[in-house]
Design a protein around this motif. Structure first.
Motif, short mmCIF file in Angstrom:
data_model
loop_
_atom_site.label_atom_id
_atom_site.label_comp_id
_atom_site.label_asym_id
_atom_site.label_seq_id
_atom_site.Cartn_x
_atom_site.Cartn_y
_atom_site.Cartn_z
N LEU A 156 0.86 -1.17 0.00
CA LEU A 156 0.00 0.00 0.00
C LEU A 156 0.91 1.23 0.00
CD1 LEU A 156 -2.72 -0.97 2.66
CD2 LEU A 156 -3.03 -0.80 0.19
N PRO A 157 0.38 2.40 -0.32
CA PRO A 157 1.21 3.61 -0.28
C PRO A 157 1.84 3.80 1.09
CG PRO A 157 -0.86 4.06 -1.38
CD PRO A 157 -0.98 2.68 -0.81
N GLN A 158 2.98 4.47 1.11
CA GLN A 158 3.71 4.71 2.34
C GLN A 158 2.81 5.30 3.41
OE1 GLN A 158 6.84 3.71 2.75
NE2 GLN A 158 6.79 4.31 4.91
N GLY A 159 2.87 4.74 4.61
CA GLY A 159 2.09 5.23 5.71
C GLY A 159 0.73 4.60 5.85
N CYS A 160 0.33 3.78 4.87
CA CYS A 160 -0.98 3.14 4.92
C CYS A 160 -0.84 1.68 5.30
CB CYS A 160 -1.67 3.23 3.55
SG CYS A 160 -2.08 4.89 3.05
N LEU A 161 -1.67 1.24 6.21
CA LEU A 161 -1.70 -0.16 6.61
C LEU A 161 -2.98 -0.84 6.13
CD1 LEU A 161 -0.45 0.29 10.29
CD2 LEU A 161 0.91 -0.18 8.24
N GLY A 162 -4.01 -0.06 5.94
CA GLY A 162 -5.28 -0.54 5.42
C GLY A 162 -6.08 0.66 4.99
N LEU A 163 -7.03 0.49 4.08
CA LEU A 163 -7.85 1.61 3.65
C LEU A 163 -9.15 1.14 3.02
CD1 LEU A 163 -7.00 1.55 0.38
CD2 LEU A 163 -5.06 2.79 1.28
N TYR A 164 -10.11 2.03 3.13
CA TYR A 164 -11.43 1.81 2.56
C TYR A 164 -11.63 2.75 1.38
CZ TYR A 164 -16.43 2.02 1.87
OH TYR A 164 -17.66 2.00 1.28
N HIS A 165 -12.13 2.21 0.28
CA HIS A 165 -12.38 3.02 -0.92
C HIS A 165 -13.80 3.57 -0.87
CE1 HIS A 165 -8.75 1.68 -3.19
NE2 HIS A 165 -8.82 0.70 -2.31
N CYS A 166 -13.91 4.86 -0.67
CA CYS A 166 -15.23 5.49 -0.52
C CYS A 166 -16.13 5.20 -1.71
CB CYS A 166 -15.07 7.00 -0.40
SG CYS A 166 -14.09 7.53 0.98
#
Length: 217
Positions: free
Chosen positions: A68-78
């Motif tokens: 994932l992009p630097q600094g991201c561990l998980g994310l939700y796609h709005c």
């Protein structure tokens, strides 16, 4: 984990999916044991999310990814009903020493990130009266993440937060989130625990009765 990172991602590769029993949530991108573990996290988290105003009522896909992009561990796609989370081993490697969750063991930390992103997904299905709900969504997600931890793991987080210092509503904002997510999460947790009924307060936030974002023009 940060909600902001969703803006940086492209399209993920489609993979075989496991449908979590009794839900419209699918898991993919990992070995069968890890995918089943994620379904178990969903099952455990769903009642608590619903009780605090964040029911999981819409289809959702959750993919374990290798980067994932630097600094991201998980994310939700709005608006897409799609979550991406680093695999457990990579997530442990990416965690920064000295961060708010640094002392939480790897397994419960991974579980809590799943809960964080599930909270985003549940909130995304609800109206956003202010027009912008970035800080509000993160307030809900960080608090549900910490709330999901076992008491001994939650104690590790609270050990680096001044739980006795009063936190005003205005001290929780998108600006704080941008510059220091850990500060935002610390203030959010302290603020929530200064309410008479934390879960009831989260229900009000989820409904849009309270917001941490300024209304749009």
């Amino acid at each position: 984990m940060r909600f902001l990172c969703v803006l940086l991602l492209g399209t993920s590769v489609a993979r075989a999916e496991l449908l979590c029993p009794g839900t419209e949530i699918t898991v993919s991108g990992a070995d069968p044991a890890t995918e089943a573990r994620v379904c178990a996290i969903v099952e455990d988290a769903a009642p608590g999310l619903a009780a605090c105003g964040l029911p999981l009522e819409t289809p959702l896909s959750l993919t374990l990814v290798d980067d994932l992009p630097q600094g991201c561990l998980g994310l939700y796609h709005c608006g897409e009903g799609r979550i991406e989370i680093l695999s457990p081993d990579l997530l442990t490697q990416r965690r920064l020493p000295g961060s708010l969750f640094a002392a939480v063991p790897g397994a419960p930390y991974f579980d809590s990130i799943v809960v964080h992103e599930l909270a985003h997904a549940a909130h995304d299905a609800l109206p956003c009266p202010s027009g912008v709900c970035l800080a509000t969504s993160e307030y809900l997600a960080y608090n549900m993440q910490i709330m999901s931890l076992a008491p001994e793991d939650r104690a590790h987080v609270e050990a680096v937060i001044d739980m006795g210092e009063r936190v005003s509503h205005d001290e929780i904002s998108a600006m704080v989130l941008f510059f220091s997510p850990d500060t935002f999460a610390s203030r959010a947790w302290a603020h929530l625990n200064q309410r008479d009924d934390p879960c009831a307060y989260l229900r009000h936030v989820a409904k849009g009765d309270f917001t941490f974002d300024r209304a749009g023009p």
